[in-house]
Design a protein around this motif. Structure first.
Motif, mmCIF file in Angstrom:
data_model
loop_
_atom_site.group_PDB
_atom_site.id
_atom_site.type_symbol
_atom_site.label_atom_id
_atom_site.label_comp_id
_atom_site.label_asym_id
_atom_site.label_seq_id
_atom_site.Cartn_x
_atom_site.Cartn_y
_atom_site.Cartn_z
ATOM 1 N N GLY A 243 0.814 -1.211 0.000
ATOM 2 C CA GLY A 243 0.000 0.000 0.000
ATOM 3 C C GLY A 243 0.851 1.266 0.000
ATOM 4 N N LEU A 244 1.889 1.289 0.817
ATOM 5 C CA LEU A 244 2.779 2.456 0.879
ATOM 6 C C LEU A 244 3.535 2.639 -0.435
ATOM 7 C CD1 LEU A 244 4.178 1.901 4.489
ATOM 8 C CD2 LEU A 244 2.763 3.825 3.744
ATOM 9 N N SER A 245 3.875 1.528 -1.094
ATOM 10 C CA SER A 245 4.602 1.599 -2.366
ATOM 11 C C SER A 245 3.766 2.286 -3.443
ATOM 12 C CB SER A 245 4.983 0.193 -2.831
ATOM 13 O OG SER A 245 5.842 -0.413 -1.906
ATOM 14 N N PHE A 246 2.484 2.003 -3.472
ATOM 15 C CA PHE A 246 1.610 2.667 -4.448
ATOM 16 C C PHE A 246 1.549 4.174 -4.202
ATOM 17 C CE2 PHE A 246 -0.194 -1.619 -5.283
ATOM 18 C CZ PHE A 246 -0.101 -1.590 -6.661
ATOM 19 N N LEU A 247 1.674 4.592 -2.951
ATOM 20 C CA LEU A 247 1.729 6.027 -2.641
ATOM 21 C C LEU A 247 3.000 6.653 -3.221
ATOM 22 C CD1 LEU A 247 0.471 6.182 1.078
ATOM 23 C CD2 LEU A 247 -0.725 6.953 -0.982
ATOM 24 N N PHE A 248 4.126 5.945 -3.106
ATOM 25 C CA PHE A 248 5.374 6.456 -3.685
ATOM 26 C C PHE A 248 5.276 6.558 -5.207
ATOM 27 C CE2 PHE A 248 7.239 5.118 0.419
ATOM 28 C CZ PHE A 248 8.012 6.242 0.702
ATOM 29 N N VAL A 249 4.594 5.587 -5.821
ATOM 30 C CA VAL A 249 4.376 5.634 -7.276
ATOM 31 C C VAL A 249 3.452 6.797 -7.635
ATOM 32 C CG1 VAL A 249 3.374 4.402 -9.252
ATOM 33 C CG2 VAL A 249 4.764 3.161 -7.585
ATOM 34 N N PHE A 250 2.398 6.976 -6.845
ATOM 35 C CA PHE A 250 1.414 8.037 -7.099
ATOM 36 C C PHE A 250 2.065 9.425 -7.061
ATOM 37 C CE2 PHE A 250 -1.733 11.113 -5.527
ATOM 38 C CZ PHE A 250 -2.709 10.988 -6.511
ATOM 39 N N PHE A 251 2.993 9.613 -6.123
ATOM 40 C CA PHE A 251 3.645 10.924 -5.991
ATOM 41 C C PHE A 251 4.903 11.049 -6.858
ATOM 42 C CE2 PHE A 251 1.174 10.836 -2.016
ATOM 43 C CZ PHE A 251 0.530 12.067 -2.132
ATOM 44 N N GLY A 252 5.159 10.047 -7.702
ATOM 45 C CA GLY A 252 6.208 10.154 -8.704
ATOM 46 C C GLY A 252 7.623 9.901 -8.228
ATOM 47 N N ILE B 254 8.930 6.820 -7.661
ATOM 48 C CA ILE B 254 9.405 5.602 -8.308
ATOM 49 C C ILE B 254 8.313 5.101 -9.245
ATOM 50 C CG2 ILE B 254 8.518 3.961 -6.579
ATOM 51 C CD1 ILE B 254 11.236 2.486 -6.823
ATOM 52 N N GLU B 255 8.691 4.311 -10.249
ATOM 53 C CA GLU B 255 7.718 3.846 -11.238
ATOM 54 C C GLU B 255 7.195 2.442 -10.951
ATOM 55 O OE1 GLU B 255 9.415 4.175 -15.084
ATOM 56 O OE2 GLU B 255 9.600 6.364 -15.002
ATOM 57 N N ASN B 256 8.000 1.627 -10.273
ATOM 58 C CA ASN B 256 7.611 0.230 -10.059
ATOM 59 C C ASN B 256 7.234 -0.003 -8.593
ATOM 60 O OD1 ASN B 256 7.924 -2.772 -9.593
ATOM 61 N ND2 ASN B 256 8.290 -2.679 -11.806
ATOM 62 N N ASN C 251 10.784 -8.983 -15.409
ATOM 63 C CA ASN C 251 11.003 -7.632 -15.924
ATOM 64 C C ASN C 251 12.289 -7.437 -16.719
ATOM 65 O OD1 ASN C 251 8.800 -5.691 -14.589
ATOM 66 N ND2 ASN C 251 9.358 -7.263 -13.094
ATOM 67 N N ASP C 252 13.250 -8.342 -16.555
ATOM 68 C CA ASP C 252 14.515 -8.178 -17.257
ATOM 69 C C ASP C 252 14.389 -8.716 -18.677
ATOM 70 O OD1 ASP C 252 17.076 -7.772 -18.015
ATOM 71 O OD2 ASP C 252 18.006 -8.901 -16.363
ATOM 72 N N LYS C 253 14.542 -7.821 -19.656
ATOM 73 C CA LYS C 253 14.404 -8.228 -21.054
ATOM 74 C C LYS C 253 15.478 -9.224 -21.472
ATOM 75 C CE LYS C 253 12.326 -3.793 -22.263
ATOM 76 N NZ LYS C 253 12.469 -2.535 -23.012
ATOM 77 N N ALA C 254 16.639 -9.126 -20.822
ATOM 78 C CA ALA C 254 17.735 -10.044 -21.155
ATOM 79 C C ALA C 254 17.629 -11.356 -20.408
ATOM 80 C CB ALA C 254 19.079 -9.381 -20.833
ATOM 81 N N GLY C 255 16.660 -11.439 -19.465
ATOM 82 C CA GLY C 255 16.537 -12.630 -18.623
ATOM 83 C C GLY C 255 15.728 -13.718 -19.295
ATOM 84 N N GLY C 256 15.527 -14.808 -18.589
ATOM 85 C CA GLY C 256 14.768 -15.941 -19.105
ATOM 86 C C GLY C 256 13.334 -15.875 -18.644
ATOM 87 N N ASN C 257 12.622 -16.949 -18.855
ATOM 88 C CA ASN C 257 11.245 -17.035 -18.414
ATOM 89 C C ASN C 257 11.187 -17.432 -16.944
ATOM 90 O OD1 ASN C 257 10.125 -16.500 -21.015
ATOM 91 N ND2 ASN C 257 10.713 -18.578 -21.615
ATOM 92 N N MET D 36 18.712 -2.723 -14.438
ATOM 93 C CA MET D 36 17.588 -2.978 -15.340
ATOM 94 C C MET D 36 16.967 -1.690 -15.882
ATOM 95 S SD MET D 36 15.790 -6.033 -13.121
ATOM 96 C CE MET D 36 14.329 -6.103 -14.154
ATOM 97 N N GLY D 37 17.447 -0.533 -15.398
ATOM 98 C CA GLY D 37 16.926 0.747 -15.869
ATOM 99 C C GLY D 37 15.605 1.147 -15.242
ATOM 100 N N ILE D 38 15.190 0.448 -14.175
ATOM 101 C CA ILE D 38 13.922 0.758 -13.504
ATOM 102 C C ILE D 38 14.079 1.988 -12.613
ATOM 103 C CG2 ILE D 38 12.204 -0.109 -11.848
ATOM 104 C CD1 ILE D 38 12.779 -2.901 -12.921
#
Length: 619
Positions: free
Chosen positions: A118-127, A129-131, A187-193, A363-365
């Motif tokens: 829940g707190l993480s979504f607040l950090f995303v909401f206020f810009g 962090i993106e993830n 999330n890592d494009k260079a990673g596997g499944n 990863m550029g996140i």
């Protein structure tokens, strides 16, 4: 020229890693975790300070190996025996029964994770962090490397509250590490499944069964000494194999290292091997990693960005709220100061935040500045929260659990023994019949005697005698003593000691696992010893340096040689009784489960040793 600069940076880092603990000792900075001090020293010689060290191939390789070894030791620190519930629960000082440590810890961690999300979504909401999921892992993780030493220093690891705190940290460490691996895979494009992670875990399970099968082979024990050190070689081979498999399936190499640590912990290595691995890791690789973490941090650029500067107190507040709110559940059993102090301790976070921040940056996140801010906040929590915990935690809660000894029958033998046993380790209680109490002149101010109507087992069951750890039966009537001893043993008591002078009764009682004490036999033995070895009596009767028996019940020390035994204070090992064999101990003698150790030394030190080696007997 480049080679020369590389060696220069490495030399500076190694000197700093060597001098840091010495400076901490001289400046009496015991409150500061060594790894945090190493990061601070890295700040001084890196971008934030004199900028005399620069990352290069040498330091990058050694730092990566340090990070891998740190994750391995984090997995190794997880003691899976803590997940076992206690056989019986005692009463707390407030009269309430102790909570189920694993159940309560699991509920609290679920609360921590939910609130962190829940707190993480607040950090995303206020810009900030993106993830949100990455931030959830950062907020919900707990540093086992800070929590465990703090609990050990406060002598809380064997208490219920200590076990709850430790379990919360263990569960958080384990779950967040696995979720971080899943996050990277998704999330890592260079990673596997993600499903390829199953290959890694399957490899881990296979290696576990191989290790379990060959662990106790005689030829391996022979090869574990001298220049071969097969155990250490096996551990490094395991780390490298799982790190390689981890990278092959697209996961982070630290997951393979962490899994290797977990597998070694499950295989219950002897303490000698663990000490070797700790020495190797914390003596060489890991200090380089933490110094380089500090070298890479540019604090001035972080402080110059108003957004990142605002993030520091907000993230600290989020870390604190995510722990204090769920752990408030403990208020049902403990006082407010204990609960709040515990909440502050589990707010500490370090290794996994560094891992998540490093991976997120790669990863550029998140940006390098954001990564530095997260690491800086982790450092702050690791410095502040253990200090607050030590200041707030009530001393009386941290008192060691005492071994309860009940005496049935008050006489010239049991009364002085009960008085002498009273210490920080033992708690004694005396039961005696009313009509017989007048037969012996006793000062009630010295001896506390619980009066009972008679010595029938039904009468004794109405008291707390069944919940004690040791019962000594000595009523003066051999047949009555034998009957009570058998009845009490049938009630599930761990140890029953009975006074019997009849040889006919003695043999049958011993077969039932009851310990027999005979006045006649003891007197004969003592007289013979006095004739053959006159100085022996002074050892046996000296309260400070008597002979003591300690039973080896702690699996952590199984297989450890006396030469490597960590408790080498004011104590001497006289004999080791193993089954029917009496062993004269020497440096290479290895302790085994159920050994009876005959030792001599100061009573205070013997009591401490009993807590460490016999604690499983009372849990």
């Amino acid at each position: 020229m480049e080679h020369s600069a590389s060696v220069t940076s490495l030399v500076i880092v190694m000197i700093v890693a060597f001098l840091t603990p010495i400076l901490m000792h001289r400046l009496k900075l015991n409150f500061l975790p060594v790894v945090v001090a190493e990061i601070i020293m890295g700040l001084l010689i890196g971008k934030s300070g004199f900028n005399i060290v620069h990352d290069d191939v040498w330091l990058s390789t050694l730092s990566t190996l340090g990070f891998i070894f740190l994750m391995f030791l984090s997995g190794l620190e997880i003691d899976f025996s803590t997940f076992k519930g206690r056989k019986k629960r005692d009463k707390l000082s407030n009269g309430k029964s102790e909570p189920n440590a694993f159940g309560v810890a699991s509920v609290i961690f679920i609360g921590i994770f939910a609130l962190s999300l829940g707190l993480s979504f607040l950090f995303v909401f206020f810009g900030f962090i993106e993830n949100a999921f990455l931030m959830t892992l950062i907020i919900s993780t707990i540093s086992l490397g800070v929590v465990l030493p703090t609990l050990k220093e406060a002598h809380l690891t064997k208490t219920t509250i200590g076990q709850i705190i430790l379990l919360i940290a263990v569960i958080a460490d384990l779950v967040t590490m696995i979720l971080l691996a899943v996050f990277v895979s998704l999330n890592d494009k260079a990673g596997g499944n993600t499903w390829l992670l199953l290959i890694l875990f399957a490899a881990g399970v296979g290696l576990y069964f191989v290790g379990k099968r060959f662990k106790n082979r005689t030829f391996l024990e022979t090869m574990s000494k001298g220049t071969i050190q097969i155990g250490t070689r096996a551990v490094f081979a395991l780390i490298i194999i799982l790190v390689a498999v981890s990278e092959t399936v697209g996961a982070e190499n630290i997951l393979g290292a962490f899994l290797a640590g977990v597998l070694v912990s499950l295989l219950s290595p002897n303490q000698e091997l663990v000490h070797k691995l700790d020495s190797f890791g914390y003596g060489f690789f890991i200090p380089i990693f933490f110094v380089m973490v500090g070298v890479g941090l540019d604090v001035w650029s972080l402080l110059s960005d108003p957004k990142l500067l605002l993030l520091i107190p907000l993230l600290l507040l989020a870390l604190l709220l995510s722990k204090l709110v769920p752990i408030y559940l403990l208020i049902k059993w403990y006082d407010k100061k204990t609960v709040i102090a515990s909440g502050f301790l589990i707010t500490s976070t370090l290794s996994l935040v560094i891992a998540a921040a490093t991976i997120g940056e790669r990863m550029g996140i998140i940006t390098s500045e954001m990564s530095g801010t997260l690491i800086l906040v982790a450092i702050i929590t690791s410095v502040i929260t253990p200090i607050i915990f030590k200041k707030m935690f009530p001393l009386e809660v941290g008192k060691q659990k005492k071994i309860k000894v009940a005496f049935v029958g008050a006489n010239q033998m049991t009364l002085p023994v009960s008085l002498e046993l009273k210490s920080s380790l033992y708690e004694t209680v005396m039961y005696h019949m009313k009509q017989e109490k007048a037969d012996i002149q006793i000062a009630s101010s010295v001896f506390e005697i619980n009066e009972i109507e008679d010595y029938r087992i039904e009468t004794l069951e109405k008291t707390d005698i069944v919940s004690t750890d040791i019962v000594v039966v000595s009523t003066g009537n051999d047949e009555l003593n034998a009957q009570l001893a058998l009845a009490l043993k049938d009630k599930g008591l761990n140890r029953v000691i009975v006074r019997i002078d009849s040889a006919e009764l003695e043999e049958g009682l011993r077969e039932k696992g009851i310990e027999v004490f005979s006045v006649i036999m003891s007197t004969k033995t003592l007289m013979r010893a006095l004739i053959e070895s006159p100085s022996l009596l002074s050892i046996l009767t000296n309260k400070e340096t008597s002979l003591y028996e300690i039973r080896m019940m702690n699996e952590q020390f199984a297989g450890l040689s006396l030469r490597r035994f960590p408790f080498t204070g004011d104590i001497i090992f006289v004999r080791i009784i193993r089954g029917n064999e009496s062993i004269v101990p020497h440096g290479d003698t290895e302790l085994q489960m159920r050994d009876r150790l005959i030792v001599t030394g100061s009573k205070e030190y013997v009591d401490e040793l009993k807590r460490e080696l016999e604690f499983c007997e009372w849990c």
